[in-house]
Design an enzyme around this catalytic site. Structure first.
Site, mmCIF file in Angstrom:
data_model
loop_
_atom_site.group_PDB
_atom_site.id
_atom_site.type_symbol
_atom_site.label_atom_id
_atom_site.label_comp_id
_atom_site.label_asym_id
_atom_site.label_seq_id
_atom_site.Cartn_x
_atom_site.Cartn_y
_atom_site.Cartn_z
ATOM 1 N N CYS A 79 0.841 -1.202 0.000
ATOM 2 C CA CYS A 79 0.000 0.000 0.000
ATOM 3 C C CYS A 79 0.877 1.253 0.000
ATOM 4 N N HIS A 80 0.248 2.400 -0.272
ATOM 5 C CA HIS A 80 0.991 3.657 -0.418
ATOM 6 C C HIS A 80 1.768 4.079 0.817
ATOM 7 N N THR A 81 1.217 3.787 1.983
ATOM 8 C CA THR A 81 1.902 4.235 3.198
ATOM 9 C C THR A 81 3.238 3.520 3.391
ATOM 10 N N HIS A 111 1.254 -3.456 6.249
ATOM 11 C CA HIS A 111 0.133 -3.290 7.198
ATOM 12 C C HIS A 111 -1.162 -3.856 6.625
ATOM 13 N N GLU A 112 -1.085 -4.625 5.521
ATOM 14 C CA GLU A 112 -2.305 -5.110 4.858
ATOM 15 C C GLU A 112 -2.201 -6.632 4.719
ATOM 16 N N CYS A 144 -9.588 -1.731 21.372
ATOM 17 C CA CYS A 144 -9.430 -2.305 22.712
ATOM 18 C C CYS A 144 -10.775 -2.429 23.422
ATOM 19 N N CYS A 170 -10.722 1.986 26.000
ATOM 20 C CA CYS A 170 -10.182 3.354 26.109
ATOM 21 C C CYS A 170 -11.313 4.364 25.904
ATOM 22 N N CYS A 176 -12.688 4.276 22.256
ATOM 23 C CA CYS A 176 -13.544 3.128 21.949
ATOM 24 C C CYS A 176 -14.886 3.256 22.659
ATOM 25 N N CYS A 206 -8.834 4.141 18.368
ATOM 26 C CA CYS A 206 -8.453 3.580 19.668
ATOM 27 C C CYS A 206 -7.105 4.147 20.092
ATOM 28 N N ARG A 248 -1.427 3.588 21.072
ATOM 29 C CA ARG A 248 -1.108 4.550 20.033
ATOM 30 C C ARG A 248 0.369 5.004 20.056
ATOM 31 N N CYS A 275 -6.615 -3.062 4.710
ATOM 32 C CA CYS A 275 -6.513 -1.607 4.516
ATOM 33 C C CYS A 275 -7.473 -1.106 3.437
ATOM 34 N N ARG A 283 -3.753 -3.356 -7.036
ATOM 35 C CA ARG A 283 -3.099 -3.894 -5.844
ATOM 36 C C ARG A 283 -2.142 -5.015 -6.213
HETATM 37 P P1 NAD Z 1 -3.549 4.988 -6.206
HETATM 38 O O1 NAD Z 1 -2.242 5.557 -6.598
HETATM 39 O O2 NAD Z 1 -3.856 3.562 -6.524
HETATM 40 O O3 NAD Z 1 -4.723 5.878 -6.823
HETATM 41 C C1 NAD Z 1 -4.692 7.271 -6.937
HETATM 42 C C2 NAD Z 1 -5.465 7.660 -8.199
HETATM 43 O O4 NAD Z 1 -5.621 9.078 -8.215
HETATM 44 C C3 NAD Z 1 -4.757 7.268 -9.496
HETATM 45 O O5 NAD Z 1 -5.627 6.544 -10.334
HETATM 46 C C4 NAD Z 1 -4.371 8.617 -10.110
HETATM 47 O O6 NAD Z 1 -4.405 8.591 -11.528
HETATM 48 C C5 NAD Z 1 -5.456 9.531 -9.536
HETATM 49 N N1 NAD Z 1 -5.099 10.943 -9.481
HETATM 50 C C6 NAD Z 1 -3.902 11.504 -9.180
HETATM 51 N N2 NAD Z 1 -3.967 12.842 -9.231
HETATM 52 C C7 NAD Z 1 -5.246 13.158 -9.572
HETATM 53 C C8 NAD Z 1 -5.940 14.379 -9.810
HETATM 54 N N3 NAD Z 1 -5.324 15.564 -9.667
HETATM 55 N N4 NAD Z 1 -7.252 14.324 -10.123
HETATM 56 C C9 NAD Z 1 -7.878 13.127 -10.265
HETATM 57 N N5 NAD Z 1 -7.262 11.936 -10.072
HETATM 58 C C10 NAD Z 1 -5.960 11.957 -9.737
HETATM 59 O O7 NAD Z 1 -3.676 5.209 -4.623
HETATM 60 P P2 NAD Z 1 -4.663 4.456 -3.587
HETATM 61 O O8 NAD Z 1 -4.058 3.189 -3.139
HETATM 62 O O9 NAD Z 1 -6.010 4.447 -4.173
HETATM 63 O O10 NAD Z 1 -4.596 5.485 -2.351
HETATM 64 C C11 NAD Z 1 -5.176 6.767 -2.455
HETATM 65 C C12 NAD Z 1 -4.869 7.588 -1.211
HETATM 66 O O11 NAD Z 1 -5.564 7.037 -0.086
HETATM 67 C C13 NAD Z 1 -3.400 7.620 -0.798
HETATM 68 O O12 NAD Z 1 -3.096 8.961 -0.426
HETATM 69 C C14 NAD Z 1 -3.357 6.703 0.405
HETATM 70 O O13 NAD Z 1 -2.285 7.017 1.270
HETATM 71 C C15 NAD Z 1 -4.693 7.001 1.033
HETATM 72 N N6 NAD Z 1 -5.200 6.029 2.033
HETATM 73 C C16 NAD Z 1 -5.817 6.541 3.133
HETATM 74 C C17 NAD Z 1 -6.322 5.699 4.114
HETATM 75 C C18 NAD Z 1 -7.050 6.256 5.301
HETATM 76 O O14 NAD Z 1 -7.332 5.495 6.241
HETATM 77 N N7 NAD Z 1 -7.404 7.531 5.321
HETATM 78 C C19 NAD Z 1 -6.159 4.309 3.976
HETATM 79 C C20 NAD Z 1 -5.548 3.819 2.827
HETATM 80 C C21 NAD Z 1 -5.066 4.695 1.857
HETATM 81 C C1 022 Z 2 -3.052 3.339 5.356
HETATM 82 N N1 022 Z 2 -3.015 4.667 5.479
HETATM 83 C C2 022 Z 2 -2.683 5.189 4.282
HETATM 84 C C3 022 Z 2 -2.527 4.162 3.429
HETATM 85 N N2 022 Z 2 -2.760 3.028 4.106
HETATM 86 C C4 022 Z 2 -3.259 5.379 6.642
HETATM 87 C C5 022 Z 2 -2.279 6.190 7.174
HETATM 88 C C6 022 Z 2 -2.540 6.920 8.323
HETATM 89 C C7 022 Z 2 -3.769 6.835 8.945
HETATM 90 C C8 022 Z 2 -4.739 5.985 8.423
HETATM 91 C C9 022 Z 2 -4.476 5.259 7.262
HETATM 92 C C10 022 Z 2 -4.055 7.609 10.096
HETATM 93 C C11 022 Z 2 -5.057 8.555 10.200
HETATM 94 C C12 022 Z 2 -4.999 9.093 11.467
HETATM 95 C C13 022 Z 2 -3.963 8.488 12.118
HETATM 96 N N3 022 Z 2 -3.342 7.591 11.284
HETATM 97 C C14 022 Z 2 -3.571 8.764 13.521
HETATM 98 C C15 022 Z 2 -4.255 7.822 14.439
HETATM 99 C C16 022 Z 2 -4.113 8.256 15.884
HETATM 100 O O1 022 Z 2 -3.326 9.150 16.166
HETATM 101 O O2 022 Z 2 -4.810 7.679 16.718
HETATM 102 C C17 022 Z 2 -2.253 6.784 11.621
HETATM 103 C C18 022 Z 2 -2.438 5.449 11.979
HETATM 104 C C19 022 Z 2 -1.331 4.637 12.325
HETATM 105 C C20 022 Z 2 -0.053 5.177 12.327
HETATM 106 C C21 022 Z 2 0.120 6.488 11.975
HETATM 107 C C22 022 Z 2 -0.973 7.295 11.623
HETATM 108 C C23 022 Z 2 1.102 4.308 12.726
HETATM 109 O O3 022 Z 2 0.939 3.210 13.188
HETATM 110 N N4 022 Z 2 2.333 4.752 12.562
HETATM 111 C C24 022 Z 2 -3.805 4.826 11.993
HETATM 112 ZN ZN ZN Z 3 -2.783 1.052 3.493
#
Ligand code: NAD
Ligand code: 022
Ligand code: ZN
Length: 375
Positions: free
Chosen positions: A40-42, A62-63, A92, A95, A98, A106, A110, A169, A370
């Protein structure tokens, strides 16, 4: 014990696949044999060195999905043989967060999780006596890992590890953002920005929720067929619109007697702060909700005119789709087994651990949705 792992030795360097020593589980910990893990991206963000909180050496990932091998003292909810999905957002159930029922974030473990260690402050991984850090409490880029009991969801053993690892994830984040965070209702209109591994799961979440109009926005025309595959009804490439994107989308979402336009729900799945603004402003005056899912680089800021919020739009964000991992992840696995959601077609590449760096290259090139490593 000796385990096989892909070690992040330093920022900007490829992962090194090697043998690592893993200690057994201590109290309230569980030894898991990881059978499959997504990339994954992270993981890439941390490996690249762009993550200011990145620690090296570490075992990323993480996945994952796997099987319980051994449980430490005090563990009551799991036993050897159970199938599990590691949770980077634990649950948990004790906390304040939760118990609040208002968040899935949670706080029980952390701070130690962020420091790359187990809740007792130590690491179970080492190489020749030198400490190797855990990552996001999971470290699934190893064929065995140790996790806290509260960071494992017990799932139906009928499900294939190389598919349900993605629930750890991407799947849960995308579907959860629709159901838990936005709470999308039947008949809604929605716009999804970024049709990658997260955006496509938002689209299938919207289909599940019964949304009427599901607009996908991506710079890459190859994503049109991908979006349609999971329920997207309209595709927009911002490079081909020939005018400003936001007014175009607002116009596209005008329905019936409503001549204001804007979607009921919008989702940023790019991590680009300019797109986050577009997503907010393309949501409907008075009631539009815009959910930030994409994780932006360190130090980035978002902006808009306060007028956008004063006129009734809501800007919100989600971590792990707002899912309570131990409660919700087993349900999503069952949805997959029941055919309510799809996973298989999104897993475009499968590889052994030795080739894990190729999975990162595929992610950079945009050729994969993926990649999954099978042990
Ligand atoms: P990905 O690279 O597979 O997909 C991103 C898509 O966005 C691509 O298809 C790309 O062409 C498109 N894109 C890029 N710039 C653009 C623009 N300006 N306008 C429109 N489309 C555009 O990535 P992913 O695996 O789908 O992850 C997406 C994001 O989600 C990442 O930033 C990732 O870190 C985040 N994420 C967040 C969480 C969370 O819990 N909040 C969890 C997992 C992933
Ligand atoms: C997963 N992410 C992006 C791609 N795959 C992702 C990254 C960060 C978070 C969630 C998903 C996130 C959002 C908010 C937080 N995190 C903070 C949570 C908190 O402070 O309680 C986050 C998480 C874990 C970690 C860092 C940031 C870590 O374990 N290092 C959930
Ligand atoms: Zn992820």
């Amino acid at each position: 014990m000796d385990v096989r792992a892909a070690v992040a030795v330093a920022a900007g360097k490829p992962l090194e696949v090697t043998t690592v020593q893993l200690e057994g589980p201590r109290a309230f910990e569980v030894l898991v044999e990881i059978k499959a893990t997504g990339i994954c991206h992270t993981d890439d963000f941390t490996l690249s060195g762009a993550d200011p909180e990145g620690i090296f050496p570490a075992i990323l990932g993480h996945e994952g999905a796997g099987v319980v091998v051994e449980v430490g003292k005090g563990v009551t909810s799991l036993k050897p043989g159970d199938h599990v999905i590691p949770l980077y957002t634990p649950e948990c159930r004790e906390c304040p967060s939760c118990l609040s029922r208002k968040t899935n974030l949670c706080t029980a473990i952390r701070s130690t999780q962020g420091q790359g260690v187990m809740p007792d402050g130590t690491s179970r991984f080492s190489i020749n006596g030198e400490k190797v850090h855990h990552y996001m409490g999971c470290s699934t880029f190893a064929n065995y890992t140790v996790l806290p009991e509260i960071a494992l969801a017990k799932v139906n053993p009928a499900a294939a590890f190389d598919k349900i690892c993605y629930i750890g994830c991407g799947v849960t984040t995308g579907i959860g953002a629709v159901i838990n965070t936005a709470k999308v209702e039947m008949g809604a209109t929605a716009i999804v920005f970024g049709l990658g591994g997260i955006g496509l799961n938002v689209i299938q979440g919207l289909r599940l929720a019964g949304a009427d109009m599901i607009i996908g926005v991506d710079l890459n025309n190859d994503k049109k067929a991908w979006g349609e595959r999971f329920g997207m009804t309209h595709f927009v490439n911002p490079l081909e619109v020939g005018e400003d994107l936001v007014p175009y989308l607002v116009n596209l979402t005008k329905r019936g007697a409503d001549q204001i336009g804007g979607a009921d729900y919008t989702f940023d799945c790019t991590g680009n702060t300019k797109v986050m603004r577009q997503a907010l402003e393309a949501s409907h005056r008075g009631w539009g909700k815009s959910v930030v899912i994409g994780v932006a680089g360190a130090g980035q800021e978002i902006s808009t005119r306060p007028f956008q919020l004063v006129t009734g739009r809501t800007w919100m964000g989600t971590a792990f789709g707002g899912a309570r991992g131990r409660t919700d992840v087993p349900k999503i696995v069952d949805w997959y087994l029941d055919g309510k959601i799809e996973i298989d077609p999104m897993i475009t590449h499968v590889m052994p651990l030795e080739d894990i760096n190729k999975g990162f290259e595929l992610m950079h090139s945009g050729k994969s949705i993926r990649s999954v490593v099978v042990y």
